[in-house]
Design a protein around this motif. Structure first.
Motif, PDB file in Angstrom:
ATOM      1  N   GLU A  42       0.652  -1.115   0.001  1.00  0.00           N
ATOM      2  CA  GLU A  42       0.135  -0.146  -0.147  1.00  0.00           C
ATOM      3  C   GLU A  42       1.001   1.178   0.020  1.00  0.00           C
ATOM      4  N   ASP A  91     -12.331  -9.288   4.196  1.00  0.00           N
ATOM      5  CA  ASP A  91     -12.822  -8.369   2.809  1.00  0.00           C
ATOM      6  C   ASP A  91     -14.065  -7.841   2.886  1.00  0.00           C
ATOM      7  N   ASP A  94     -17.976  -6.516  -3.007  1.00  0.00           N
ATOM      8  CA  ASP A  94     -18.225  -5.334  -4.105  1.00  0.00           C
ATOM      9  C   ASP A  94     -19.520  -4.646  -4.017  1.00  0.00           C
ATOM     10  N   GLU A 135     -12.237   1.931  -5.706  1.00  0.00           N
ATOM     11  CA  GLU A 135     -11.188   1.233  -4.997  1.00  0.00           C
ATOM     12  C   GLU A 135     -10.993   2.187  -3.643  1.00  0.00           C
ATOM     13  N   LYS A 138     -13.608   1.373  -1.321  1.00  0.00           N
ATOM     14  CA  LYS A 138     -13.472  -0.134  -0.833  1.00  0.00           C
ATOM     15  C   LYS A 138     -12.449  -0.342   0.181  1.00  0.00           C
ATOM     16  N   LYS A 139     -11.365   0.514  -0.067  1.00  0.00           N
ATOM     17  CA  LYS A 139     -10.261   0.270   0.981  1.00  0.00           C
ATOM     18  C   LYS A 139     -10.637   1.076   2.284  1.00  0.00           C
TER      19      LYS A 139
END
Length: 461
Positions: A42, A91, A94, A135, A138-139
């Motif tokens: 990252e 996780d 999505d 993204e 999501k992160k």
């Protein structure tokens, strides 16, 4: 630009995590980007820090070197969480990311005026905005979930809450704004079979014109589609992964075998669609669609208005209580089983801060300002911004209103308990960070090593 729009865009920057407005600023300021820090795989870019600083400045805060240090440390913590989530196989689906993205976009669109105004300001269709920020969202959600995993076994006792409160200096005990507890009954107009058949027939005619090469799919989408998020880009939904869209949509999409093939008309909760496959790679696909949403007829709206007006009179006459009427007749699934009481999605309880209710439900804010406890508003138009700007008619009851006061254990125990729990969780997080710093590859640009005094010893060996 009007001040209201600027504030809404600043709020969007916060909600979308980073720099919605930064792109325009970057065009006028040539910046050579570079990696400022790295944790595992990252990375943190200079542009990430500059974007966040710009956001703070636009919201009236100072932007100096120490501000950059604080921003960098926040990013370091987030990246540490994300990197560990990958290691621990934590996780976020999505589908949940897309739902959160949609919620944030709809909320900000209601603040700035409309989806169209948001697209006009940003210079891109909503579909592309979502793709760019997917993204990042999501992160951020992954980091939040990892933090929840770290603190999931933290509990707090009543004695610990009281000890926490009694240890607070008198001048640090917060003032509590007036809070409202509200209930509502909502009637949504019912679509008639004729309303639905008219939309289905319209879309079938559009499909026929496309198939007969009288108009291109993208042109038809730009002219006719009721989806503001993709209409400006010819119906293009960009790349998606199986599970992102509602089942009916994906069932129609995955029945298409060849690029440019067009589905038959099908129905989802949003209306009637046709979809064109552009490209597919396994469970990933790129498509465009046209949505025709059935229009509520004036007669349906009048019928709903008359029905709730009749119920309103029965409540005022005492023939039925507001609570019972909500349970039996309200169309709002989120509140009817609570007797119409509306849960504050941010606090999880039934109380709404009078100073910020406008951010969640602007219409409710206006209604509540003129009401006394026990009052019931007359029926009025309701726009549910959280459900695709769904229109209905509602009545609202003000159940209670607290007075502004200094927080105390008698009336604000839940708030104090949350603060005590947050402090206890922070101690667990601090210990976790210290352990993980030693277990991860961490790199920080020398300039920031020399400049910043961090809370955590990120380069400890």
């Amino acid at each position: 630009m009007k001040r209201r729009k600027l504030n809404a865009i600043n709020h969007l920057i916060l909600l979308l995590i980073c720099c919605l407005g930064f792109g325009s600023a970057a065009n006028s300021q040539k910046v050579i980007d570079k990696i400022v820090a790295q944790i595992g795989d990252e990375i943190i870019l200079l542009s990430d820090i500059q974007a966040q600083r710009l956001n703070l400045i636009q919201n009236g805060e100072e932007g100096d070197q120490q501000t950059d240090c604080g921003i960098l440390e926040d990013f370091l913590f987030e990246k540490l969480l994300v990197n560990q989530a990958k290691i621990d196989s934590v996780d976020v689906p999505d589908e949940m990311v897309n739902q959160e993205m949609e919620r944030r976009i709809q909320h900000i669109a209601s603040q700035i005026g409309s989806i169209e105004q948001l697209e006009e300001f940003y210079g891109k269709p909503v579909a592309k905005i979502k793709a760019e920020f997917f993204e990042m969202i999501k992160k951020r959600m992954l980091a939040e979930k990892m933090q929840d995993v770290i603190t999931e076994n933290v509990n707090i006792t009543p004695k610990e809450v009281e000890k926490f409160y009694n240890a607070l200096p008198a001048d640090s005990i917060p003032d509590i704004n007036a809070k409202l507890k509200l209930a509502q009954i909502v009637f949504y107009p019912k679509l008639s079979d004729a309303d639905k058949e008219a939309s289905q027939s319209k879309l079938a005619d559009i499909r026929e014109e496309i198939v007969n090469n009288e108009i291109s799919f993208s042109s038809a989408a730009s002219i006719y589609s009721d989806d503001p998020g993709s209409r400006g880009d010819g119906g293009n939904l960009g790349w998606q992964t199986r599970g992102n869209m509602v089942p009916e949509f994906e069932a129609a999409l995955f029945n298409l075998k060849e690029p440019n093939q067009i589905s038959e008309v099908f129905e989802t909760q949003y209306g009637f669609h046709i979809v064109q496959l552009i490209e597919r790679k396994g469970d990933n696909y790129k498509s465009r669609h046209i949505l025709i949403t059935p229009k509520i007829s004036r007669s349906a709206m009048t019928k709903a208005s008359n029905a709730i007006d009749s119920l309103y009179r029965q409540i005022r006459l005492g023939n039925i209580t507001f609570t019972e009427a909500a349970r039996r007749f309200s169309d709002d699934e989120n509140s009817k089983y609570n007797g119409g009481q509306i849960v504050n999605p941010y606090s999880g309880d039934y109380y709404w801060d009078i100073n910020n209710i406008n951010e969640i439900d602007p219409q409710m804010s206006q209604i509540a300002q003129t009401m006394q406890v026990g009052d019931i508003s007359s029926p009025g138009l309701y726009i549910n911004y959280m459900e695709q700007n769904k229109q209905g008619i509602r009545i609202v009851k003000l159940l209670s209103r607290t007075e502004p006061h200094v927080a105390n254990l008698n009336t604000d125990r839940q708030l104090i308990e949350m603060a005590a729990m947050a402090k206890k969780k922070q101690r667990v997080i601090d210990k976790w960070i210290a352990q993980k710093i030693n277990a991860n590859f961490i790199l920080i640009d020398q300039e920031y090593q020399d400049l910043c005094s961090f809370k955590y010893n990120w380069l400890k060996k």
